[in-house]
Design a protein around this motif. Sequence first.
Motif, PDB file in Angstrom:
ATOM      1  N   VAL A   1       1.031  -1.327  -0.172  1.00  0.00           N
ATOM      2  CA  VAL A   1      -0.239   0.103  -0.152  1.00  0.00           C
ATOM      3  C   VAL A   1       0.561   1.566  -0.118  1.00  0.00           C
ATOM      4  CG1 VAL A   1      -1.881   1.433   1.664  1.00  0.00           C
ATOM      5  CG2 VAL A   1      -1.673  -1.358   0.995  1.00  0.00           C
ATOM      6  N   ARG A   2       1.337   1.916  -0.899  1.00  0.00           N
ATOM      7  CA  ARG A   2       1.877   2.619  -1.594  1.00  0.00           C
ATOM      8  C   ARG A   2       1.162   4.544  -1.269  1.00  0.00           C
ATOM      9  NH1 ARG A   2       3.284   2.239  -7.304  1.00  0.00           N
ATOM     10  NH2 ARG A   2       4.857   3.321  -7.579  1.00  0.00           N
ATOM     11  N   VAL A   3       1.446   5.314   0.098  1.00  0.00           N
ATOM     12  CA  VAL A   3       0.589   6.108   0.611  1.00  0.00           C
ATOM     13  C   VAL A   3       2.375   7.424  -0.493  1.00  0.00           C
ATOM     14  CG1 VAL A   3       0.593   7.679   3.018  1.00  0.00           C
ATOM     15  CG2 VAL A   3      -0.032   5.347   2.511  1.00  0.00           C
ATOM     16  N   GLY A   4       1.027   8.097  -1.176  1.00  0.00           N
ATOM     17  CA  GLY A   4       2.428   8.934  -1.568  1.00  0.00           C
ATOM     18  C   GLY A   4       2.403  10.566  -0.593  1.00  0.00           C
ATOM     19  N   ILE A   5       3.779  10.334  -0.847  1.00  0.00           N
ATOM     20  CA  ILE A   5       4.048  12.019   0.088  1.00  0.00           C
ATOM     21  C   ILE A   5       5.113  12.854  -1.500  1.00  0.00           C
ATOM     22  CG2 ILE A   5       4.884  10.640   1.731  1.00  0.00           C
ATOM     23  CD1 ILE A   5       7.584  10.912   1.158  1.00  0.00           C
ATOM     24  N   GLY A   6       4.592  12.834  -2.550  1.00  0.00           N
ATOM     25  CA  GLY A   6       5.139  13.830  -3.938  1.00  0.00           C
ATOM     26  C   GLY A   6       6.798  14.391  -3.347  1.00  0.00           C
ATOM     27  N   ARG A   7       7.255  14.703  -4.572  1.00  0.00           N
ATOM     28  CA  ARG A   7       8.973  14.457  -4.639  1.00  0.00           C
ATOM     29  C   ARG A   7       8.532  16.429  -3.614  1.00  0.00           C
ATOM     30  NH1 ARG A   7      11.454  10.841  -6.209  1.00  0.00           N
ATOM     31  NH2 ARG A   7      13.271  12.238  -6.751  1.00  0.00           N
ATOM     32  N   PRO A   8       9.789  16.385  -3.384  1.00  0.00           N
ATOM     33  CA  PRO A   8      10.800  16.860  -2.510  1.00  0.00           C
ATOM     34  C   PRO A   8      11.068  18.666  -3.173  1.00  0.00           C
ATOM     35  CG  PRO A   8      12.706  16.147  -2.677  1.00  0.00           C
ATOM     36  CD  PRO A   8      11.314  15.008  -3.400  1.00  0.00           C
ATOM     37  N   PRO A   9      10.815  19.724  -2.720  1.00  0.00           N
ATOM     38  CA  PRO A   9      10.376  21.131  -3.587  1.00  0.00           C
ATOM     39  C   PRO A   9      11.864  21.287  -3.734  1.00  0.00           C
ATOM     40  CG  PRO A   9      10.351  21.090  -1.329  1.00  0.00           C
ATOM     41  CD  PRO A   9      10.261  19.884  -1.394  1.00  0.00           C
ATOM     42  N   GLY A  10      12.451  21.932  -5.025  1.00  0.00           N
ATOM     43  CA  GLY A  10      13.971  22.710  -5.782  1.00  0.00           C
ATOM     44  C   GLY A  10      14.355  21.453  -6.016  1.00  0.00           C
ATOM     45  N   ARG A  11      15.248  22.102  -4.760  1.00  0.00           N
ATOM     46  CA  ARG A  11      16.708  20.822  -5.421  1.00  0.00           C
ATOM     47  C   ARG A  11      16.974  19.972  -3.891  1.00  0.00           C
ATOM     48  NH1 ARG A  11      21.570  24.366  -8.145  1.00  0.00           N
ATOM     49  NH2 ARG A  11      20.332  24.045 -10.123  1.00  0.00           N
ATOM     50  N   MET A  12      15.870  19.807  -3.158  1.00  0.00           N
ATOM     51  CA  MET A  12      16.084  19.125  -1.700  1.00  0.00           C
ATOM     52  C   MET A  12      16.210  17.730  -1.395  1.00  0.00           C
ATOM     53  SD  MET A  12      13.760  18.417   1.748  1.00  0.00           S
ATOM     54  CE  MET A  12      13.540  20.369   1.930  1.00  0.00           C
ATOM     55  N   ASP A  13      17.135  17.503  -1.069  1.00  0.00           N
ATOM     56  CA  ASP A  13      17.818  15.220  -0.926  1.00  0.00           C
ATOM     57  C   ASP A  13      17.097  15.402  -0.497  1.00  0.00           C
ATOM     58  OD1 ASP A  13      18.961  12.928  -0.778  1.00  0.00           O
ATOM     59  OD2 ASP A  13      20.053  14.296   0.990  1.00  0.00           O
ATOM     60  N   PRO A  14      16.214  13.757  -1.439  1.00  0.00           N
ATOM     61  CA  PRO A  14      14.703  13.286  -1.164  1.00  0.00           C
ATOM     62  C   PRO A  14      15.384  12.163   0.169  1.00  0.00           C
ATOM     63  CG  PRO A  14      15.025  13.111  -3.622  1.00  0.00           C
ATOM     64  CD  PRO A  14      16.626  13.986  -3.441  1.00  0.00           C
ATOM     65  N   ALA A  15      16.615  12.012   0.049  1.00  0.00           N
ATOM     66  CA  ALA A  15      16.756  11.954   1.609  1.00  0.00           C
ATOM     67  C   ALA A  15      16.297  12.976   3.223  1.00  0.00           C
ATOM     68  CB  ALA A  15      17.697  11.460   2.564  1.00  0.00           C
ATOM     69  N   ALA A  16      16.363  13.493   2.815  1.00  0.00           N
ATOM     70  CA  ALA A  16      16.540  14.399   3.629  1.00  0.00           C
ATOM     71  C   ALA A  16      14.595  15.055   3.727  1.00  0.00           C
ATOM     72  CB  ALA A  16      17.108  16.148   3.598  1.00  0.00           C
ATOM     73  N   PHE A  17      14.191  15.214   2.679  1.00  0.00           N
ATOM     74  CA  PHE A  17      12.716  15.073   2.025  1.00  0.00           C
ATOM     75  C   PHE A  17      11.808  14.338   3.556  1.00  0.00           C
ATOM     76  CE2 PHE A  17       8.788  14.962   0.191  1.00  0.00           C
ATOM     77  CZ  PHE A  17       8.361  16.218   0.281  1.00  0.00           C
ATOM     78  N   VAL A  18      11.833  13.288   3.522  1.00  0.00           N
ATOM     79  CA  VAL A  18      11.163  11.995   3.917  1.00  0.00           C
ATOM     80  C   VAL A  18      11.533  11.501   5.111  1.00  0.00           C
ATOM     81  CG1 VAL A  18      11.193  10.671   1.740  1.00  0.00           C
ATOM     82  CG2 VAL A  18      12.934  10.165   3.549  1.00  0.00           C
ATOM     83  N   LEU A  19      12.542  12.586   5.769  1.00  0.00           N
ATOM     84  CA  LEU A  19      12.763  12.585   7.273  1.00  0.00           C
ATOM     85  C   LEU A  19      12.726  14.332   7.903  1.00  0.00           C
ATOM     86  CD1 LEU A  19      16.201  10.542   7.591  1.00  0.00           C
ATOM     87  CD2 LEU A  19      14.441   9.815   8.103  1.00  0.00           C
ATOM     88  N   LYS A  20      11.750  15.064   7.361  1.00  0.00           N
ATOM     89  CA  LYS A  20      10.810  15.889   8.120  1.00  0.00           C
ATOM     90  C   LYS A  20       9.056  15.715   8.131  1.00  0.00           C
ATOM     91  CE  LYS A  20      14.357  19.284   5.804  1.00  0.00           C
ATOM     92  NZ  LYS A  20      15.000  20.386   7.029  1.00  0.00           N
ATOM     93  N   ASP A  21       9.155  16.650   8.716  1.00  0.00           N
ATOM     94  CA  ASP A  21       8.077  16.480   9.742  1.00  0.00           C
ATOM     95  C   ASP A  21       7.077  16.814   8.166  1.00  0.00           C
ATOM     96  OD1 ASP A  21       8.639  15.124  11.739  1.00  0.00           O
ATOM     97  OD2 ASP A  21       7.627  16.932  13.166  1.00  0.00           O
ATOM     98  N   PHE A  22       5.900  16.307   8.263  1.00  0.00           N
ATOM     99  CA  PHE A  22       4.910  16.935   6.777  1.00  0.00           C
ATOM    100  C   PHE A  22       4.693  18.135   7.587  1.00  0.00           C
ATOM    101  CE2 PHE A  22       3.490  12.407   6.848  1.00  0.00           C
ATOM    102  CZ  PHE A  22       3.495  12.467   5.854  1.00  0.00           C
TER     103      PHE A  22
END
Length: 205
Positions: free
Chosen positions: A142-163
């Motif tokens: 069950v894949r819960v979409g969170i979208g891509r990070p804005p700008g040039r943000m590292d995806p690894a950093a994006f997923v470890l930030k709060d909503f």
Amino acid sequence: MSRVSPVSPWLIVGLGNPGSTYAGNRHNVGAMVIDELATRYDTTLRAHKARARAASIRLGRPGTSGPPAVIAIPTTYMNESGSPVKGLADFFKVPVEQIIVIHDELDIDAGTIRLKRGGGEGGHNGLRSISAALGTKDYLRVRVGIGRPPGRMDPAAFVLKDFNATERKELPFLLDDAADATELLIERGLTDAQNTVHAGGPTRS
């Protein structure tokens, strides 16, 4: 064609990292869905020797007797999720066809739910660990979409930030939708559930 065992429970695992520091992270949305299911079925997750918190439930609407399931959240870090999932599957004698992993997905628009069996891990360390431990990628997701990070943000950093604040307003609806989709996946099977969930229709009659 996948076969469902009439005696084995379903195993529904939500991925995340342990501890309060990570609790509100986008990467923890899978674990949040499990908490939603625990609330829905009025149960409490308890420590299990497989390095997870787990609870046994009986799926279905109040007054009905649906299939048994184990809902669980690994207590390991995300990249070590495989061992708890394998341990729970072995303990409860769950075939891979009845394992469902709920996880965050960068490549799906925020707020969107998608269902599938098998396929690649898309760089998701939790899925990679589970595939290695099970020796197969052919479990349900069950894949819960969170979208891509804005700008040039590292995806690894994006997923470890709060909503963010806007996302948090919609989060209860997203968790509810993901829990509904999980129930529908078990109730109707993958193809029928995909037809309903991917079309954006209601999952409950």
